[in-house]
Design a protein around this motif. Structure first.
Motif, PDB file in Angstrom:
ATOM      1  N   PHE A  18       8.674   6.620  -1.682  1.00  0.00           N
ATOM      2  CA  PHE A  18       8.851   7.464  -0.754  1.00  0.00           C
ATOM      3  C   PHE A  18      10.165   7.375   0.451  1.00  0.00           C
ATOM      4  O   PHE A  18      10.906   6.212   1.483  1.00  0.00           O
ATOM      5  N   ALA A  57       6.545   9.745   6.824  1.00  0.00           N
ATOM      6  CA  ALA A  57       6.150   8.296   5.929  1.00  0.00           C
ATOM      7  C   ALA A  57       4.801   7.729   6.829  1.00  0.00           C
ATOM      8  O   ALA A  57       4.598   6.329   5.790  1.00  0.00           O
ATOM      9  N   ALA A  78       2.883   8.261   3.958  1.00  0.00           N
ATOM     10  CA  ALA A  78       2.670   6.843   2.664  1.00  0.00           C
ATOM     11  C   ALA A  78       2.702   5.896   2.901  1.00  0.00           C
ATOM     12  O   ALA A  78       2.049   4.491   1.836  1.00  0.00           O
ATOM     13  N   ARG A  79       2.774   4.542   4.013  1.00  0.00           N
ATOM     14  CA  ARG A  79       2.677   3.813   4.470  1.00  0.00           C
ATOM     15  C   ARG A  79       0.838   3.689   4.240  1.00  0.00           C
ATOM     16  O   ARG A  79       0.623   2.135   3.903  1.00  0.00           O
ATOM     17  N   THR A  85       8.399   2.703   1.574  1.00  0.00           N
ATOM     18  CA  THR A  85       8.847   3.632   2.750  1.00  0.00           C
ATOM     19  C   THR A  85      10.559   2.937   2.737  1.00  0.00           C
ATOM     20  O   THR A  85      10.756   2.084   3.066  1.00  0.00           O
ATOM     21  N   GLU A 108      14.639   4.659   4.579  1.00  0.00           N
ATOM     22  CA  GLU A 108      15.109   5.985   5.733  1.00  0.00           C
ATOM     23  C   GLU A 108      16.511   5.623   5.332  1.00  0.00           C
ATOM     24  O   GLU A 108      16.881   4.824   5.515  1.00  0.00           O
ATOM     25  N   PHE A 118       9.535   3.138   8.360  1.00  0.00           N
ATOM     26  CA  PHE A 118      10.179   3.004   7.221  1.00  0.00           C
ATOM     27  C   PHE A 118      10.212   1.324   6.911  1.00  0.00           C
ATOM     28  O   PHE A 118      10.548   0.477   8.541  1.00  0.00           O
TER      29      PHE A 118
END
Ligand code: BV8
Length: 222
Positions: A165, A181, A184-185, A191, A193, A205
């Motif tokens: 992501f 984010a 996602a994690r 992740t 950024e 991230f």
């Protein structure tokens, strides 16, 4: 590789489109949160249309930049789901095959009465009659504060099923985009950024690239 990308105003900044934070959240001495809301539209539809007519004209004059084009290239080599908070069409004009506009688009008009959608004209007015029901309740097809963003089921699915992501040029100030984010994690997705500076959610991230989008995005895609 399945990559879900979320972009914000920062990816269009070098195309000359002002970001929200650059305007310190103000427009014609109005807080954007006051203008970009259903209540703001109820209160003063002409003011809200003036705000979006100006941004529609700015977006029409702007050109996609190297970061937009790099994301289009990324989609040629990976399974990319591109989600944008932006309401301009620079991703499309930069060659991205499919763009999910979670906050709507300057190119869309919506009837506040019957919900009909049609292509926006450059200068939109509330009194323009809806082509379907005829009511003079024309609004921009934009998701305002307090409204539910579009395509969220599809977006959450794309975030949790991705291998990676990536968030590009977003301050992480507005939800639900800012929560992606972390989501996602929680689903074991890597992740990254890419931003000019750290954001409100940089802690979510595991990787980052700091710099201008037209530099860091092509470098990352290469
Ligand atoms: C919803 C369309 C639920 C309009 C936009 C308290 C806590 C948590 C949440 C809330 C809360 N109170 C209210 C909420 C919810 C609210 C919210 O999050 N408010 C914030 C202010 C706290 N969210 C909502 O209302 C959302 N809906 O929650 O619905 C719900 C559920 C059930 C029933 C009803 C409702 C809807 C939010 C959508 C609002 N619409 N846009 C328009 O565009 O006019 S938001 C708008 O601001 C943008 O779309 C974007 O999403 C957002 C932030 O903008 P960014 O894209 O991040 O840009 P910004 O300027 O902030 O940052 C620029 C970034 O770029 C910076 O990081 C900068 O460093 C970087 N940058 C700059 N230059 C460059 C660069 N990077 C690289 N290169 C460069 N050159």
């Amino acid at each position: 590789m399945r990559i879900t990308v979320l972009t914000g105003a920062g990816i269009s900044a070098e195309s000359g489109i002002r970001t929200f934070r650059a305007t310190d959240g103000l427009w014609e001495e109005h807080r954007i949160e006051d203008v970009a809301t259903p209540q703001g539209f109820q209160r003063d539809p002409a003011l809200v249309h003036r705000f979006y007519n100006q941004r529609r004209a700015d977006a029409a004059r702007a050109q996609p930049n190297a970061a937009h084009r790099a994301l289009a290239q990324l989609a040629q080599h990976h399974q990319v789901t591109l989600v944008t908070q932006n309401v301009d069409d620079l991703h499309e004009r930069g060659g991205s095959p499919e763009v999910i506009h979670m906050h709507g688009s300057l190119l869309g008009a919506l009837c506040a009465g019957c919900g009909h959608r049609w292509p926006a004209v450059l200068v939109m007015r509330a009194l323009d009659p809806c082509p379907a029901c005829g009511k003079p309740l024309t609004r921009p097809d934009i998701v305002w504060f307090g409204e539910i963003p579009y395509h969220m089921d599809r977006i959450w699915e794309a975030v949790q099923s991705a291998d990676l992501f990536a968030a590009i040029g977003t301050s992480g100030m507005v939800y639900p985009a800012a929560g992606m984010a972390q989501y996602a994690r929680r689903n074991g997705v890597d992740t990254i950024e890419l931003n000019l500076a750290s954001s409100a959610v940089s802690r979510d991230f595991t990787d980052r690239r700091i710099g201008k989008a037209t530099k860091v995005v092509p470098d990352w895609v290469a």
